[in-house]
Design a protein around this motif. Structure first.
Motif, PDB file in Angstrom:
ATOM      1  N   PHE A 126       7.894  11.530 -15.466  1.00  0.00           N
ATOM      2  CA  PHE A 126       8.629  11.465 -16.722  1.00  0.00           C
ATOM      3  C   PHE A 126      10.018  10.849 -16.567  1.00  0.00           C
ATOM      4  CE2 PHE A 126       5.367  14.650 -17.444  1.00  0.00           C
ATOM      5  CZ  PHE A 126       4.874  14.252 -18.674  1.00  0.00           C
ATOM      6  N   PHE A 127      10.357  10.472 -15.324  1.00  0.00           N
ATOM      7  CA  PHE A 127      11.624   9.787 -15.062  1.00  0.00           C
ATOM      8  C   PHE A 127      11.400   8.356 -14.578  1.00  0.00           C
ATOM      9  CE2 PHE A 127      12.545  14.266 -14.844  1.00  0.00           C
ATOM     10  CZ  PHE A 127      13.758  14.378 -15.496  1.00  0.00           C
ATOM     11  N   MET A 128      10.153   7.969 -14.424  1.00  0.00           N
ATOM     12  CA  MET A 128       9.819   6.625 -13.944  1.00  0.00           C
ATOM     13  C   MET A 128       9.621   5.694 -15.138  1.00  0.00           C
ATOM     14  SD  MET A 128       7.203   7.796 -10.890  1.00  0.00           S
ATOM     15  CE  MET A 128       6.684   6.140 -10.435  1.00  0.00           C
ATOM     16  N   ARG A 129      10.490   4.700 -15.237  1.00  0.00           N
ATOM     17  CA  ARG A 129      10.420   3.715 -16.313  1.00  0.00           C
ATOM     18  C   ARG A 129      10.657   2.329 -15.730  1.00  0.00           C
ATOM     19  NH1 ARG A 129      11.499   5.556 -21.786  1.00  0.00           N
ATOM     20  NH2 ARG A 129      11.583   7.830 -21.845  1.00  0.00           N
ATOM     21  N   GLY A 130      10.253   1.318 -16.466  1.00  0.00           N
ATOM     22  CA  GLY A 130      10.490  -0.054 -16.038  1.00  0.00           C
ATOM     23  C   GLY A 130       9.190  -0.772 -15.744  1.00  0.00           C
ATOM     24  N   ARG A 131       9.249  -1.676 -14.780  1.00  0.00           N
ATOM     25  CA  ARG A 131       8.060  -2.432 -14.377  1.00  0.00           C
ATOM     26  C   ARG A 131       7.362  -1.631 -13.277  1.00  0.00           C
ATOM     27  NH1 ARG A 131       7.643  -7.581 -15.437  1.00  0.00           N
ATOM     28  NH2 ARG A 131       7.041  -8.158 -13.323  1.00  0.00           N
ATOM     29  N   ILE A 132       6.197  -1.083 -13.612  1.00  0.00           N
ATOM     30  CA  ILE A 132       5.536  -0.123 -12.723  1.00  0.00           C
ATOM     31  C   ILE A 132       4.148  -0.627 -12.351  1.00  0.00           C
ATOM     32  CG2 ILE A 132       4.738   2.247 -12.459  1.00  0.00           C
ATOM     33  CD1 ILE A 132       6.904   3.151 -14.333  1.00  0.00           C
ATOM     34  N   VAL A 133       3.902  -0.709 -11.047  1.00  0.00           N
ATOM     35  CA  VAL A 133       2.613  -1.164 -10.519  1.00  0.00           C
ATOM     36  C   VAL A 133       1.748   0.036 -10.167  1.00  0.00           C
ATOM     37  CG1 VAL A 133       1.466  -2.303  -8.573  1.00  0.00           C
ATOM     38  CG2 VAL A 133       3.451  -3.376  -9.655  1.00  0.00           C
ATOM     39  N   TYR A 134       0.496   0.000 -10.598  1.00  0.00           N
ATOM     40  CA  TYR A 134      -0.500   0.973 -10.142  1.00  0.00           C
ATOM     41  C   TYR A 134      -1.362   0.304  -9.087  1.00  0.00           C
ATOM     42  CZ  TYR A 134      -4.479   4.093  -9.941  1.00  0.00           C
ATOM     43  OH  TYR A 134      -5.468   4.925  -9.490  1.00  0.00           O
ATOM     44  N   HIS A 135      -1.476   0.933  -7.922  1.00  0.00           N
ATOM     45  CA  HIS A 135      -2.295   0.422  -6.830  1.00  0.00           C
ATOM     46  C   HIS A 135      -3.468   1.381  -6.641  1.00  0.00           C
ATOM     47  CE1 HIS A 135      -3.559  -0.064  -2.603  1.00  0.00           C
ATOM     48  NE2 HIS A 135      -3.204  -1.326  -2.769  1.00  0.00           N
ATOM     49  N   GLY A 136      -4.694   0.857  -6.668  1.00  0.00           N
ATOM     50  CA  GLY A 136      -5.838   1.750  -6.557  1.00  0.00           C
ATOM     51  C   GLY A 136      -7.124   1.036  -6.198  1.00  0.00           C
ATOM     52  N   ASN A 137      -8.225   1.765  -6.394  1.00  0.00           N
ATOM     53  CA  ASN A 137      -9.574   1.302  -6.047  1.00  0.00           C
ATOM     54  C   ASN A 137      -9.649   0.859  -4.591  1.00  0.00           C
ATOM     55  OD1 ASN A 137     -11.770   0.220  -8.629  1.00  0.00           O
ATOM     56  ND2 ASN A 137     -12.394   0.750  -6.547  1.00  0.00           N
ATOM     57  N   LEU A 138      -8.859   1.541  -3.741  1.00  0.00           N
ATOM     58  CA  LEU A 138      -8.841   1.216  -2.316  1.00  0.00           C
ATOM     59  C   LEU A 138     -10.090   1.774  -1.645  1.00  0.00           C
ATOM     60  CD1 LEU A 138      -7.305   0.141   0.187  1.00  0.00           C
ATOM     61  CD2 LEU A 138      -6.256   2.415   0.359  1.00  0.00           C
ATOM     62  N   TRP A 139     -10.803   0.897  -0.948  1.00  0.00           N
ATOM     63  CA  TRP A 139     -12.004   1.299  -0.219  1.00  0.00           C
ATOM     64  C   TRP A 139     -12.044   0.562   1.106  1.00  0.00           C
ATOM     65  CZ3 TRP A 139     -16.056  -1.991   1.260  1.00  0.00           C
ATOM     66  CH2 TRP A 139     -17.180  -1.363   1.833  1.00  0.00           C
ATOM     67  N   LEU A 140     -12.401   1.289   2.156  1.00  0.00           N
ATOM     68  CA  LEU A 140     -12.564   0.703   3.483  1.00  0.00           C
ATOM     69  C   LEU A 140     -13.869   1.216   4.062  1.00  0.00           C
ATOM     70  CD1 LEU A 140     -11.338  -1.020   5.800  1.00  0.00           C
ATOM     71  CD2 LEU A 140     -10.288   1.091   6.653  1.00  0.00           C
ATOM     72  N   ARG A 141     -14.704   0.304   4.516  1.00  0.00           N
ATOM     73  CA  ARG A 141     -16.012   0.674   5.053  1.00  0.00           C
ATOM     74  C   ARG A 141     -15.860   1.633   6.240  1.00  0.00           C
ATOM     75  NH1 ARG A 141     -19.433  -4.468   6.371  1.00  0.00           N
ATOM     76  NH2 ARG A 141     -18.623  -4.134   8.480  1.00  0.00           N
ATOM     77  N   LYS A 142     -16.762   2.581   6.364  1.00  0.00           N
ATOM     78  CA  LYS A 142     -16.625   3.649   7.350  1.00  0.00           C
ATOM     79  C   LYS A 142     -16.468   3.141   8.773  1.00  0.00           C
ATOM     80  CE  LYS A 142     -19.026   7.237   4.704  1.00  0.00           C
ATOM     81  NZ  LYS A 142     -20.195   8.146   4.643  1.00  0.00           N
ATOM     82  N   ASP A 143     -17.213   2.095   9.142  1.00  0.00           N
ATOM     83  CA  ASP A 143     -17.140   1.628  10.530  1.00  0.00           C
ATOM     84  C   ASP A 143     -15.846   0.897  10.842  1.00  0.00           C
ATOM     85  OD1 ASP A 143     -17.831  -0.531   8.888  1.00  0.00           O
ATOM     86  OD2 ASP A 143     -18.913  -1.550  10.479  1.00  0.00           O
ATOM     87  N   ALA A 144     -15.009   0.640   9.825  1.00  0.00           N
ATOM     88  CA  ALA A 144     -13.730  -0.048  10.037  1.00  0.00           C
ATOM     89  C   ALA A 144     -12.555   0.925  10.018  1.00  0.00           C
ATOM     90  CB  ALA A 144     -13.532  -1.123   8.983  1.00  0.00           C
ATOM     91  N   ARG A 145     -12.836   2.195   9.849  1.00  0.00           N
ATOM     92  CA  ARG A 145     -11.749   3.173   9.771  1.00  0.00           C
ATOM     93  C   ARG A 145     -11.278   3.581  11.162  1.00  0.00           C
ATOM     94  NH1 ARG A 145     -14.638   6.715   4.880  1.00  0.00           N
ATOM     95  NH2 ARG A 145     -14.801   4.917   3.460  1.00  0.00           N
ATOM     96  N   GLY A 146     -10.062   4.131  11.217  1.00  0.00           N
ATOM     97  CA  GLY A 146      -9.510   4.595  12.476  1.00  0.00           C
ATOM     98  C   GLY A 146      -8.991   3.495  13.378  1.00  0.00           C
TER      99      GLY A 146
END
Length: 233
Positions: A126-146
């Motif tokens: 409720f205090f965040m105003r202005g030009r705001i970016v939403y970053h999402g739908n992040l997916w990484l295949r299981k064998d590439a993790r870690g």
């Protein structure tokens, strides 16, 4: 691009972007940035999860190059290894929390009448105003993790957003278990609120325990400077 708002930091940000790209490509991955969200949806359907967030669905939004982009990574066989997306909202006339009241209802409550959205969202929102970016739908295949790829890929998305739009804030909504394990800090978020959107009755596929995780413009510039000076990771 809004690089003119960043001044001397532009070279450091572009240097950091180059280092992140080198790290990702050294893992044998091919990167693509795009504003074609029909292709994004096709790419999502080729992943293991096949999960398209409503925020990046053409069913709810007209997504185009001025306000949204996505990044994909593919292996040598042409199979998707990672996806992520980002979009910007001009919220100078209302706060992020007020924006959620309208947008979350449109995406989740209207199509699912049994869902009920509350009003006690993250205090910071409720205090965040202005030009705001939403970053999402992040997916990484299981064998590439870690392997440090989640961090490098996410930071790449953050810094591309910074170069394109020089936002006042960039935020995500993260499952509490991931936030408490420090994943948000590792990928580059610098501010945390232990509640995101407030759900009285969430839709079946939405977690009710998410955190608001975010960075302001200076946090993102500092992230870029750190990568430029010390390298990814």
């Amino acid at each position: 691009m809004y690089v003119d708002q960043m001044g001397d930091e532009t070279l450091e940000v572009t240097q950091a972007v180059g280092l992140l790209q080198d790290k990702i490509r050294s893992a044998g991955l091919r990167l693509k940035e795009s504003t074609d969200f029909s292709l994004f949806e096709d790419t999502i359907r080729a992943t293991d999860d096949r999960y398209l967030m409503e925020d990046f669905s053409s069913k709810f939004f007209d997504l185009h190059g001025a306000s949204a982009f996505w990044i994909g990574a593919w292996d040598k066989q042409g199979e998707p290894v990672s996806v992520q997306a980002a979009k910007i909202e001009d919220l100078r006339d209302r706060s992020l929390g007020q924006h959620w009241q309208q947008q979350q209802r449109r995406m989740f409550v209207d199509p699912t009448p049994e869902a009920e959205l509350g009003e006690d969202h993250a205090h910071d929102a409720f205090f965040m105003r202005g030009r705001i970016v939403y970053h999402g739908n992040l997916w990484l295949r299981k064998d590439a993790r870690g392997q440090g790829l989640a961090e490098a890929l996410t930071q790449l998305g953050f810094l591309i957003s910074l170069l394109k739009w020089s936002p006042d804030y960039l935020y995500g909504l993260m499952a509490s278990r991931n936030a408490m394990k420090g994943f948000g800090l590792r990928v580059g978020y610098r501010r945390f609120a232990p509640r995101g959107t407030h759900w009285i009755t969430p839709p079946e596929h939405i977690r009710a325990d998410d955190w608001l995780v975010y960075s302001n413009r200076n946090d993102l510039i500092t992230l870029a400077r750190t990568i430029a000076a010390e390298g990814p990771g």
